[in-house]
Design a protein around this motif. Structure first.
Motif, PDB file in Angstrom:
ATOM      1  N   GLY A 146      34.627  28.895  33.988  1.00  0.00           N
ATOM      2  CA  GLY A 146      35.538  29.885  33.806  1.00  0.00           C
ATOM      3  C   GLY A 146      34.744  31.373  33.489  1.00  0.00           C
ATOM      4  N   ALA A 147      33.964  31.072  32.579  1.00  0.00           N
ATOM      5  CA  ALA A 147      33.228  32.205  31.725  1.00  0.00           C
ATOM      6  C   ALA A 147      31.967  32.726  32.945  1.00  0.00           C
ATOM      7  N   GLU A 148      31.711  32.011  33.496  1.00  0.00           N
ATOM      8  CA  GLU A 148      30.508  32.408  34.773  1.00  0.00           C
ATOM      9  C   GLU A 148      31.154  33.132  35.836  1.00  0.00           C
ATOM     10  N   ARG A 149      32.541  32.758  36.074  1.00  0.00           N
ATOM     11  CA  ARG A 149      33.335  33.299  37.394  1.00  0.00           C
ATOM     12  C   ARG A 149      33.713  34.935  36.880  1.00  0.00           C
ATOM     13  N   LEU A 150      34.076  34.764  35.525  1.00  0.00           N
ATOM     14  CA  LEU A 150      34.746  36.172  35.052  1.00  0.00           C
ATOM     15  C   LEU A 150      33.597  36.972  34.592  1.00  0.00           C
ATOM     16  N   ILE A 151      32.283  36.422  34.288  1.00  0.00           N
ATOM     17  CA  ILE A 151      30.978  37.403  33.908  1.00  0.00           C
ATOM     18  C   ILE A 151      30.554  37.837  35.267  1.00  0.00           C
ATOM     19  N   ASP A 152      30.605  37.172  36.438  1.00  0.00           N
ATOM     20  CA  ASP A 152      30.068  37.653  37.710  1.00  0.00           C
ATOM     21  C   ASP A 152      30.842  39.071  37.986  1.00  0.00           C
ATOM     22  N   ILE A 153      32.388  39.179  37.653  1.00  0.00           N
ATOM     23  CA  ILE A 153      33.212  40.300  37.955  1.00  0.00           C
ATOM     24  C   ILE A 153      32.870  41.359  37.009  1.00  0.00           C
ATOM     25  N   ILE A 154      32.596  41.132  35.573  1.00  0.00           N
ATOM     26  CA  ILE A 154      32.707  42.073  34.717  1.00  0.00           C
ATOM     27  C   ILE A 154      31.066  42.442  34.263  1.00  0.00           C
TER      28      ILE A 154
END
Length: 469
Positions: free
Chosen positions: A351-359
């Motif tokens: 989940g963090a990786e997905r969010l990191i890609d965005i932010i």
């Protein structure tokens, strides 16, 4: 995805969905989720055991017993009554002083009994000054909640985030380490409530008074119509006249909400017992000093303090058990098990990786801004403990992906998970004042949403200053 990840995700989605639905007690939902994860082998018995024996649960249990002893001694009620007696002589500003004092007390004691004791007194003082209690009861709840941001023991959320951060290999927070950030948020939010929020509530009071005048006029018309009818005159009205006090129906067809009996609000007050109060206060200060000076972990000092109160016969074992508030302790333990499953299966990292890609293009400050907003939105729907468990592992992973200190992100989760004000059901103290102040749901939205934004901006200024990336 592996079986463990699918199972953990399924349990997480089910738990969140049931919590949002709100028909089942939160602690039962959390424990059911933990049991399901244990039966499917996603978590081991030793991990479940660790959740129930975590420092956060032990610290909260001890602090609940100590706070209950202070409440039973009558000390809290005496303090509030004395402060309010002063307020009755000063006027409206005196009521705001009492609200501020309640907020400061909320940094050390559970804020629910503080509001339970203070709300009826503030209501009566405001009425005696010919002021609407509606202008003060909602600010009382919000300021007391913001007071919980001042120390690590101010809310169970702070202790839970600290405990989960420790499990992730991060150094623990000091008792007063978050105080500067919490103080900035509390001052900004309190100032907005005093200068702007109270005026919004004042306009709502004016609308209520106009509605009351309209209903009074309708009641007078109805009375005249009955008199005329008794005289033998058939007077037909083109509409039905509601009686005063009759429950109105909203446009969506739902009736007025009735949450709790107002007469029960003063039930927590106790006669003042000097001996019990002095001993309970001394032990409480010793617990704070030991934790604040680093002489002992907060879990150890709080547990020892609770036992000392029983040995000194300040409270009986039965009273200590009554003050434990097991529904909160079991909720936290169950959610820690779910949080452990999210972490050990790799769901948090994914989940963090997905969010990191965005932010990632936003940098650490932008990531903190987004994380705070996500936490703030989630805590309006879910319990604080649930949000802390879900967001804390992601906060650590985001910080590590940027190669910066995770502490700013952890502090952001602590603040946002508690500083949510937009609904009357987001926090227990809001529920307490909702009925007493005769508020509508939209009263909380009109005051709470801007307050959320004000405290959000204050946090974005304060966190990077006191916790550099």
């Amino acid at each position: 995805m592996s079986f463990e990840q699918i199972a953990a995700l399924a349990v997480l989605v089910t738990v969140v969905g049931v919590l949002i639905h709100g028909r089942v007690r939160a602690d039962v939902v959390a424990l059911s989720g933990a049991a399901a994860l244990l039966l499917m082998g996603v978590v081991r018995p030793v991990e479940v055991q660790g959740a129930f024996a975590s420092p956060a649960v032990i610290a909260l249990a001890g602090l609940f017993v100590i706070a209950y002893a202070i409440e039973l001694s009558g000390l809290l009620g005496l303090m509030i009554r004395q402060a309010t007696a002063l307020a009755s002589r000063i006027g409206a500003r005196g009521i705001w002083i009492v609200i501020g004092l309640c907020g400061s007390v909320g940094g050390f004691l559970n804020n629910t009994p503080v509001v339970v004791l203070a709300a009826p007194v503030i209501r009566d003082v405001a009425t005696s000054l010919k002021l609407s209690p509606k202008r003060f009861l909602m600010p009382l709840s919000h300021v007391t909640v913001m007071g919980g941001l001042l120390t690590l023991i101010g809310t169970s959320t702070n202790l839970l985030v600290n405990d989960m951060a420790r499990n992730a290999g991060q150094p623990v927070f000091g008792l007063f380490e978050i105080t500067p950030v919490g103080l900035v948020i509390a001052l900004a939010g309190g100032a907005w409530l005093y200068f702007v929020g109270a005026r919004q509530l004042g306009r709502a009071v004016a609308q209520d008074e106009a509605e009351a005048a309209r209903l009074a006029q309708l009641e007078e018309d109805r009375r005249k119509a009955e008199i005329e009818a008794r005289k033998g005159k058939r007077l037909r009205l083109p509409f039905r006249l509601p009686r005063l006090g009759e429950a109105r129906t909203h446009e969506d067809g739902s009736g007025d909400a009735h949450l709790g009996d107002v007469a029960l609000f003063g039930a927590a007050d106790r006669p003042f017992d000097l001996r019990r109060a002095l001993i309970a206060l001394t032990i409480f200060l010793a617990v704070i000093a030991a934790a604040g000076l680093g002489l002992a972990p907060i879990a150890a000092s709080a547990f020892a303090g609770a036992v000392a109160l029983i040995l000194l016969k300040v409270i009986t074992p039965e009273e200590a058990y009554a003050g434990l508030r097991p529904e909160i302790l079991l909720l936290i333990a169950g959610m820690v098990v779910i949080g452990t499953a999210i972490e050990v299966t790799g769901l948090a990292a994914t989940g963090a990786e997905r969010l990191i890609d965005i932010i990632r293009p936003l940098g650490p400050l932008g990531a903190l801004f987004v994380l705070y907003g996500v936490t703030l939105f989630a805590t309006e729907l879910l319990s604080n403990a649930t949000v802390a468990v879900l967001i804390t592992p992601i906060a650590v992973a985001i910080a590590e992906s940027f190669g910066v200190d995770p502490r700013p992100f952890l502090v952001g989760v602590m603040m946002a998970a508690s500083a949510a004000f937009a609904t009357p059901f987001g926090y227990q103290t809001n529920v307490l004042v909702f009925q007493m102040g005769n508020y509508s749901y939209m009263d909380f939205v009109r005051v709470g949403v801007p307050l959320n934004l004000v405290t959000w901006l204050a946090a974005m200024v304060a966190i990077p200053i006191f916790f550099p990336f």
